[in-house]
Design a protein around this motif. Structure first.
Motif, PDB file in Angstrom:
ATOM      1  N   ARG A 165       0.838  -1.193   0.000  1.00 22.96           N
ATOM      2  CA  ARG A 165       0.000   0.000   0.000  1.00 22.96           C
ATOM      3  C   ARG A 165       0.872   1.242   0.000  1.00 22.96           C
ATOM      4  O   ARG A 165       2.097   1.162   0.197  1.00 22.96           O
ATOM      5  CB  ARG A 165      -0.939   0.015   1.213  1.00 22.96           C
ATOM      6  CG  ARG A 165      -0.235   0.132   2.554  1.00 22.96           C
ATOM      7  CD  ARG A 165      -1.211   0.038   3.720  1.00 22.96           C
ATOM      8  NE  ARG A 165      -0.537   0.235   5.009  1.00 22.96           N
ATOM      9  CZ  ARG A 165      -0.426   1.408   5.613  1.00 22.96           C
ATOM     10  NH1 ARG A 165      -0.961   2.503   5.073  1.00 22.96           N
ATOM     11  NH2 ARG A 165       0.198   1.509   6.773  1.00 22.96           N
ATOM     12  N   ALA A 166       0.222   2.387  -0.201  1.00 19.77           N
ATOM     13  CA  ALA A 166       0.911   3.679  -0.130  1.00 19.77           C
ATOM     14  C   ALA A 166       0.033   4.636   0.666  1.00 19.77           C
ATOM     15  O   ALA A 166      -1.200   4.540   0.641  1.00 19.77           O
ATOM     16  CB  ALA A 166       1.171   4.223  -1.527  1.00 19.77           C
ATOM     17  N   GLU A 167       0.690   5.540   1.358  1.00 21.71           N
ATOM     18  CA  GLU A 167      -0.039   6.477   2.217  1.00 21.71           C
ATOM     19  C   GLU A 167       0.497   7.888   2.011  1.00 21.71           C
ATOM     20  O   GLU A 167       1.709   8.093   1.904  1.00 21.71           O
ATOM     21  CB  GLU A 167       0.115   6.053   3.677  1.00 21.71           C
ATOM     22  CG  GLU A 167      -0.728   6.844   4.649  1.00 21.71           C
ATOM     23  CD  GLU A 167      -0.677   6.268   6.056  1.00 21.71           C
ATOM     24  OE1 GLU A 167      -1.002   6.993   7.001  1.00 21.71           O
ATOM     25  OE2 GLU A 167      -0.302   5.078   6.201  1.00 21.71           O
ATOM     26  N   THR A 173       4.982  10.619  -0.221  1.00 17.85           N
ATOM     27  CA  THR A 173       4.250   9.355  -0.180  1.00 17.85           C
ATOM     28  C   THR A 173       5.097   8.320   0.539  1.00 17.85           C
ATOM     29  O   THR A 173       6.302   8.214   0.276  1.00 17.85           O
ATOM     30  CB  THR A 173       3.939   8.848  -1.604  1.00 17.85           C
ATOM     31  OG1 THR A 173       3.080   9.785  -2.256  1.00 17.85           O
ATOM     32  CG2 THR A 173       3.264   7.482  -1.561  1.00 17.85           C
ATOM     33  N   ILE A 174       4.482   7.578   1.443  1.00 20.03           N
ATOM     34  CA  ILE A 174       5.167   6.470   2.109  1.00 20.03           C
ATOM     35  C   ILE A 174       4.675   5.184   1.461  1.00 20.03           C
ATOM     36  O   ILE A 174       3.471   4.902   1.441  1.00 20.03           O
ATOM     37  CB  ILE A 174       4.881   6.448   3.616  1.00 20.03           C
ATOM     38  CG1 ILE A 174       5.308   7.778   4.254  1.00 20.03           C
ATOM     39  CG2 ILE A 174       5.631   5.287   4.275  1.00 20.03           C
ATOM     40  CD1 ILE A 174       4.939   7.909   5.720  1.00 20.03           C
ATOM     41  N   LEU A 175       5.609   4.423   0.914  1.00 23.12           N
ATOM     42  CA  LEU A 175       5.300   3.180   0.223  1.00 23.12           C
ATOM     43  C   LEU A 175       5.669   2.011   1.131  1.00 23.12           C
ATOM     44  O   LEU A 175       6.795   1.931   1.614  1.00 23.12           O
ATOM     45  CB  LEU A 175       6.105   3.110  -1.077  1.00 23.12           C
ATOM     46  CG  LEU A 175       5.454   2.476  -2.299  1.00 23.12           C
ATOM     47  CD1 LEU A 175       4.200   3.262  -2.692  1.00 23.12           C
ATOM     48  CD2 LEU A 175       6.437   2.470  -3.459  1.00 23.12           C
ATOM     49  N   TYR A 176       4.713   1.114   1.381  1.00 20.25           N
ATOM     50  CA  TYR A 176       4.927  -0.028   2.262  1.00 20.25           C
ATOM     51  C   TYR A 176       5.043  -1.299   1.422  1.00 20.25           C
ATOM     52  O   TYR A 176       4.141  -1.610   0.647  1.00 20.25           O
ATOM     53  CB  TYR A 176       3.784  -0.164   3.257  1.00 20.25           C
ATOM     54  CG  TYR A 176       3.674   0.998   4.221  1.00 20.25           C
ATOM     55  CD1 TYR A 176       4.300   0.962   5.463  1.00 20.25           C
ATOM     56  CD2 TYR A 176       2.953   2.140   3.880  1.00 20.25           C
ATOM     57  CE1 TYR A 176       4.199   2.017   6.353  1.00 20.25           C
ATOM     58  CE2 TYR A 176       2.847   3.212   4.761  1.00 20.25           C
ATOM     59  CZ  TYR A 176       3.478   3.152   5.992  1.00 20.25           C
ATOM     60  OH  TYR A 176       3.383   4.204   6.871  1.00 20.25           O
ATOM     61  N   LEU A 177       6.131  -2.038   1.613  1.00 23.42           N
ATOM     62  CA  LEU A 177       6.375  -3.257   0.864  1.00 23.42           C
ATOM     63  C   LEU A 177       6.355  -4.470   1.781  1.00 23.42           C
ATOM     64  O   LEU A 177       6.314  -4.350   3.005  1.00 23.42           O
ATOM     65  CB  LEU A 177       7.731  -3.182   0.155  1.00 23.42           C
ATOM     66  CG  LEU A 177       7.779  -2.451  -1.187  1.00 23.42           C
ATOM     67  CD1 LEU A 177       7.571  -0.958  -1.006  1.00 23.42           C
ATOM     68  CD2 LEU A 177       9.107  -2.683  -1.890  1.00 23.42           C
ATOM     69  N   GLU A 178       6.400  -5.643   1.164  1.00 22.74           N
ATOM     70  CA  GLU A 178       6.517  -6.875   1.928  1.00 22.74           C
ATOM     71  C   GLU A 178       7.803  -6.864   2.743  1.00 22.74           C
ATOM     72  O   GLU A 178       8.719  -6.121   2.473  1.00 22.74           O
ATOM     73  CB  GLU A 178       6.502  -8.078   0.981  1.00 22.74           C
ATOM     74  CG  GLU A 178       5.178  -8.271   0.264  1.00 22.74           C
ATOM     75  CD  GLU A 178       5.215  -9.428  -0.708  1.00 22.74           C
ATOM     76  OE1 GLU A 178       4.140  -9.943  -1.027  1.00 22.74           O
ATOM     77  OE2 GLU A 178       6.309  -9.810  -1.159  1.00 22.74           O
ATOM     78  N   ASP A 179       7.856  -7.695   3.768  1.00 26.18           N
ATOM     79  CA  ASP A 179       9.021  -7.815   4.651  1.00 26.18           C
ATOM     80  C   ASP A 179       9.267  -6.560   5.475  1.00 26.18           C
ATOM     81  O   ASP A 179      10.369  -6.336   5.961  1.00 26.18           O
ATOM     82  CB  ASP A 179      10.289  -8.157   3.854  1.00 26.18           C
ATOM     83  CG  ASP A 179      10.165  -9.463   3.096  1.00 26.18           C
ATOM     84  OD1 ASP A 179       9.514 -10.385   3.631  1.00 26.18           O
ATOM     85  OD2 ASP A 179      10.694  -9.570   1.980  1.00 26.18           O
ATOM     86  N   LEU A 209      -3.648   4.381  -0.921  1.00 27.98           N
ATOM     87  CA  LEU A 209      -3.633   3.649  -2.186  1.00 27.98           C
ATOM     88  C   LEU A 209      -3.268   2.212  -1.841  1.00 27.98           C
ATOM     89  O   LEU A 209      -2.240   1.963  -1.224  1.00 27.98           O
ATOM     90  CB  LEU A 209      -2.581   4.250  -3.131  1.00 27.98           C
ATOM     91  CG  LEU A 209      -2.379   3.580  -4.483  1.00 27.98           C
ATOM     92  CD1 LEU A 209      -3.596   3.788  -5.378  1.00 27.98           C
ATOM     93  CD2 LEU A 209      -1.125   4.135  -5.167  1.00 27.98           C
ATOM     94  N   ILE A 210      -4.115   1.259  -2.232  1.00 30.05           N
ATOM     95  CA  ILE A 210      -3.891  -0.124  -1.788  1.00 30.05           C
ATOM     96  C   ILE A 210      -3.750  -1.069  -2.978  1.00 30.05           C
ATOM     97  O   ILE A 210      -4.348  -0.869  -4.036  1.00 30.05           O
ATOM     98  CB  ILE A 210      -5.025  -0.623  -0.863  1.00 30.05           C
ATOM     99  CG1 ILE A 210      -6.376  -0.620  -1.594  1.00 30.05           C
ATOM    100  CG2 ILE A 210      -5.078   0.204   0.415  1.00 30.05           C
ATOM    101  CD1 ILE A 210      -7.510  -1.270  -0.799  1.00 30.05           C
ATOM    102  N   ASN A 211      -2.934  -2.101  -2.774  1.00 27.93           N
ATOM    103  CA  ASN A 211      -2.808  -3.203  -3.721  1.00 27.93           C
ATOM    104  C   ASN A 211      -3.891  -4.224  -3.374  1.00 27.93           C
ATOM    105  O   ASN A 211      -3.858  -4.850  -2.316  1.00 27.93           O
ATOM    106  CB  ASN A 211      -1.414  -3.827  -3.603  1.00 27.93           C
ATOM    107  CG  ASN A 211      -1.169  -4.913  -4.632  1.00 27.93           C
ATOM    108  OD1 ASN A 211      -2.099  -5.446  -5.221  1.00 27.93           O
ATOM    109  ND2 ASN A 211       0.098  -5.243  -4.830  1.00 27.93           N
ATOM    110  N   LEU A 212      -4.862  -4.387  -4.264  1.00 25.41           N
ATOM    111  CA  LEU A 212      -6.003  -5.247  -3.967  1.00 25.41           C
ATOM    112  C   LEU A 212      -5.594  -6.702  -3.727  1.00 25.41           C
ATOM    113  O   LEU A 212      -6.287  -7.438  -3.019  1.00 25.41           O
ATOM    114  CB  LEU A 212      -7.022  -5.167  -5.107  1.00 25.41           C
ATOM    115  CG  LEU A 212      -7.726  -3.805  -5.228  1.00 25.41           C
ATOM    116  CD1 LEU A 212      -8.515  -3.726  -6.533  1.00 25.41           C
ATOM    117  CD2 LEU A 212      -8.627  -3.536  -4.032  1.00 25.41           C
ATOM    118  N   GLU A 213      -4.455  -7.106  -4.267  1.00 23.42           N
ATOM    119  CA  GLU A 213      -3.976  -8.471  -4.054  1.00 23.42           C
ATOM    120  C   GLU A 213      -3.541  -8.701  -2.606  1.00 23.42           C
ATOM    121  O   GLU A 213      -3.400  -9.844  -2.165  1.00 23.42           O
ATOM    122  CB  GLU A 213      -2.794  -8.764  -4.986  1.00 23.42           C
ATOM    123  CG  GLU A 213      -3.173  -8.919  -6.438  1.00 23.42           C
ATOM    124  CD  GLU A 213      -3.955 -10.189  -6.709  1.00 23.42           C
ATOM    125  OE1 GLU A 213      -3.644 -11.217  -6.073  1.00 23.42           O
ATOM    126  OE2 GLU A 213      -4.886 -10.150  -7.530  1.00 23.42           O
TER     127      GLU A 213
END
Length: 252
Positions: A165-167, A173-179, A209-213
């Protein structure tokens, strides 16, 4: 500094002439070695001259500039793309942080692109952005495509599918990834919404902003809440709720 060898691949004669004259008058460090009008001529010129820069028109008869990149086994030169209007092309270019100039060519934009290339001439990773673009074009599965994230000291390359997701944080913008990885980026959330909307991302709220997966649970309410795979939560506005519901209904 030694001259930068350049090749121009542009199907319109007036376009080649304009670019050639601009380079001669405003970019003295660039030497045009050859000019081509199509993909085949471009490939031959690149093989012959081994240029430092290729000025590449995107829209050409019998293919486009991306098709030329696909034909090459290795990209060991910088590319400055020339484009008139193609929205899909601009999205691809922005994902990879590639250089591009809109037609009609603006002299200041041309100078800026050449100066950036000159400043990166000592960077061994300087061709990576173009290679990432070529990889994205070749990718059959959109979820395997990559995005370049500019950083103060360079850039990071991540797979789009790994973004959870992103915020929004003011104009950042702060982008959040796996791990648990996250990046703070000096672009607005709107910028990343435009880049990622074709890859299964939903602007679920003015700040999210979200990744629907990566959605694992939804809790309804006046403002809904989506639980994500990393345990975080994202707000779902009333306007975004229908898109979210339609997506999961179609996934059944």
């Amino acid at each position: 500094m030694s001259l930068l060898k350049a090749v121009i691949v542009e199907d319109e004669e007036i376009g080649r002439e304009t670019l050639r004259n601009y380079l001669a008058n405003y970019c003295k460090d660039v030497e045009v070695c050859g000019e081509g009008t199509n993909i085949q001529e471009g490939e031959e010129l690149i093989t012959k001259y081994q240029p430092d820069i290729v000025f590449l028109d995107i829209e050409m008869p019998f293919g486009n500039g991306f098709d030329l990149l696909e034909k090459l086994d290795e990209i060991n030169f910088e590319v400055v793309f020339i484009t008139a209007y193609s929205n899909y092309a601009i999205k691809a270019l922005n994902l990879s942080a590639a250089y591009y100039i809109l037609k009609p060519i603006d002299i200041d934009e041309l100078i800026a692109a050449v100066e950036k290339i000159k400043s990166n001439s000592g960077n061994k990773e300087r061709f990576q952005n173009t290679q990432i673009l070529a990889d994205n074009i070749k990718s059959i599965n959109d979820r395997e495509q990559k995005i370049v994230l500019p950083q103060i000291d360079g850039f990071e390359v991540v797979k789009i599918k790994n973004i959870i997701r992103a915020e929004a944080a003011d104009n950042y913008t702060i982008l959040y990834l796996e791990d648990g990885i996250k990046y703070t980026l000096s672009k607005t959330l709107k910028h990343y919404e435009e880049l990622l909307s074709d890859f299964g991302f939903l602007r679920s709220h003015k700040s999210h902003l979200i990744n629907l997966e990566h959605v694992v649970k939804y809790k309804k309410g006046k403002v809904g809440v989506a639980s994500m795979t990393d345990g975080s939560a994202a707000l779902i506005s009333a306007n975004a709720k229908k898109t979210l519901m339609d997506y999961f209904a179609s996934s059944k």
